[in-house]
Design an enzyme around this catalytic site. Structure first.
Site, PDB file in Angstrom:
ATOM      1  N   CYS A  72       0.877  -1.175   0.000  1.00 17.37           N
ATOM      2  CA  CYS A  72       0.000   0.000   0.000  1.00 17.37           C
ATOM      3  C   CYS A  72       0.909   1.218   0.000  1.00 17.37           C
ATOM      4  CB  CYS A  72      -0.985  -0.038   1.180  1.00 17.37           C
ATOM      5  SG  CYS A  72      -0.240   0.005   2.824  1.00 17.37           S
ATOM      6  N   GLY A  73       0.395   2.390   0.307  1.00 15.42           N
ATOM      7  CA  GLY A  73       1.226   3.587   0.216  1.00 15.42           C
ATOM      8  C   GLY A  73       2.419   3.523   1.152  1.00 15.42           C
ATOM      9  N   THR A  74       2.144   3.214   2.413  1.00 16.65           N
ATOM     10  CA  THR A  74       3.219   3.136   3.418  1.00 16.65           C
ATOM     11  C   THR A  74       3.606   1.704   3.766  1.00 16.65           C
ATOM     12  OG1 THR A  74       1.567   3.095   5.160  1.00 16.65           O
ATOM     13  CG2 THR A  74       2.436   5.269   4.529  1.00 16.65           C
ATOM     14  N   GLY A  75       2.729   0.767   3.482  1.00 14.33           N
ATOM     15  CA  GLY A  75       2.914  -0.621   3.937  1.00 14.33           C
ATOM     16  C   GLY A  75       2.347  -0.838   5.329  1.00 14.33           C
ATOM     17  N   HIS A 105      14.877 -14.106  11.172  1.00 16.38           N
ATOM     18  CA  HIS A 105      14.512 -14.123  12.600  1.00 16.38           C
ATOM     19  C   HIS A 105      13.013 -14.289  12.832  1.00 16.38           C
ATOM     20  CE1 HIS A 105      18.345 -11.957  14.264  1.00 16.38           C
ATOM     21  NE2 HIS A 105      18.634 -12.950  13.438  1.00 16.38           N
ATOM     22  N   ARG A 116       4.906   4.265  -1.696  1.00 14.89           N
ATOM     23  CA  ARG A 116       5.204   5.703  -1.715  1.00 14.89           C
ATOM     24  C   ARG A 116       6.500   6.024  -0.950  1.00 14.89           C
ATOM     25  NH1 ARG A 116      -1.107   7.221  -0.529  1.00 14.89           N
ATOM     26  NH2 ARG A 116      -1.822   7.111  -2.690  1.00 14.89           N
ATOM     27  N   HIS A 140      15.009 -18.498  17.521  1.00 17.54           N
ATOM     28  CA  HIS A 140      13.938 -17.740  16.852  1.00 17.54           C
ATOM     29  C   HIS A 140      12.638 -18.541  16.804  1.00 17.54           C
ATOM     30  CE1 HIS A 140      16.978 -14.859  15.998  1.00 17.54           C
ATOM     31  NE2 HIS A 140      17.686 -15.750  15.329  1.00 17.54           N
ATOM     32  N   ARG A 143      10.652 -18.079  19.942  1.00 12.83           N
ATOM     33  CA  ARG A 143       9.962 -16.781  19.974  1.00 12.83           C
ATOM     34  C   ARG A 143       8.722 -16.797  19.075  1.00 12.83           C
ATOM     35  NH1 ARG A 143      15.980 -14.165  19.836  1.00 12.83           N
ATOM     36  NH2 ARG A 143      16.407 -14.607  22.028  1.00 12.83           N
TER      37      ARG A 143
HETATM   38  C1  RB5 Z   1      -4.160   5.123   0.682  1.00  7.45           C
HETATM   39  O1  RB5 Z   1      -4.194   6.481   0.375  1.00  7.45           O
HETATM   40  C2  RB5 Z   1      -3.232   4.863   1.856  1.00  7.45           C
HETATM   41  O2  RB5 Z   1      -3.841   5.236   3.040  1.00  7.45           O
HETATM   42  C3  RB5 Z   1      -2.842   3.407   1.899  1.00  7.45           C
HETATM   43  O3  RB5 Z   1      -2.238   3.083   0.687  1.00  7.45           O
HETATM   44  C4  RB5 Z   1      -1.878   2.967   2.969  1.00  7.45           C
HETATM   45  O4  RB5 Z   1      -0.718   3.748   2.953  1.00  7.45           O
HETATM   46  C5  RB5 Z   1      -2.393   2.755   4.315  1.00  7.45           C
HETATM   47  O5  RB5 Z   1      -1.675   2.344   5.249  1.00  7.45           O
END
Ligand code: RB5
Length: 152
Positions: A72-75, A105, A116, A140, A143
């Site tokens: 996604c944008g940030t993961g 691990h 992004r 590991h 855990r």
């Molecule tokens: C979508 O705009 C954004 O929120 C999504 O891709 C993601 O980064 C969420 O965690």
């Protein structure tokens, strides 16, 4: 004669922020001989990332040995959503070291990436490092057993 490495099946999904990177990863992995299941999304229309996390997590839990990739944008959203599924260990990685350690691990079965936050080249490098590394077992595993106990 060198033994041919058995490649794990891959299930991959993304939201709209990650679909171009997803398609890029599918192309690269397919050319390298991986069998890749594309769980979508396949266009820029806004979608909800938990829907795609669920599709990939369902395949990974149903077919042990399968590795998931979620973008996604940030993961971050994908990792939160995927980790709600029993048996899933989803790891958000952001550099070479975390890509290797997530496998060595944490025995992560889903790799999460932020489209992004990474160049396509860097993202492909992280996928390749993750797939080329192996779980180290030993301390590991103990855990991971404790994480599994939290799952119940
Ligand atoms: C979508 O705009 C954004 O929120 C999504 O891709 C993601 O980064 C969420 O965690």
């Amino acid at each position: 004669m060198t033994e041919k490495k058995q490649l794990p099946p891959i299930a991959i999904g993304s939201d709209h922020a990650g679909f171009e990177l997803k398609n890029n990863i599918i192309r690269t992995l397919s050319m390298s001989g991986y069998t890749v299941t594309n769980c979508g999304t396949d266009g820029p229309e806004s979608v909800d990332y938990p829907d795609f996390a669920e599709k990939v997590a369902t395949i990974v839990t149903a077919t042990p040995g399968t590795i998931g990739v979620l973008i996604c944008g940030t993961g971050i959203g994908m990792s939160i959503a995927a980790n709600k599924h029993h048996g899933i260990r989803a790891a958000l990685v952001y550099n070479e070291e975390t890509a290797a350690l997530a496998h060595e691990h944490n025995n992560a079965n889903i790799l999460c990436l932020g489209a992004r936050e990474l160049s396509p080249e860097k993202a492909l490098t992280l996928v390749s490092i993750f797939l080329d590394s192996a779980f180290e077992n030993g301390r590991h595993q103990r855990r991971i057993d404790k994480i599994s106990a939290l799952d119940h």
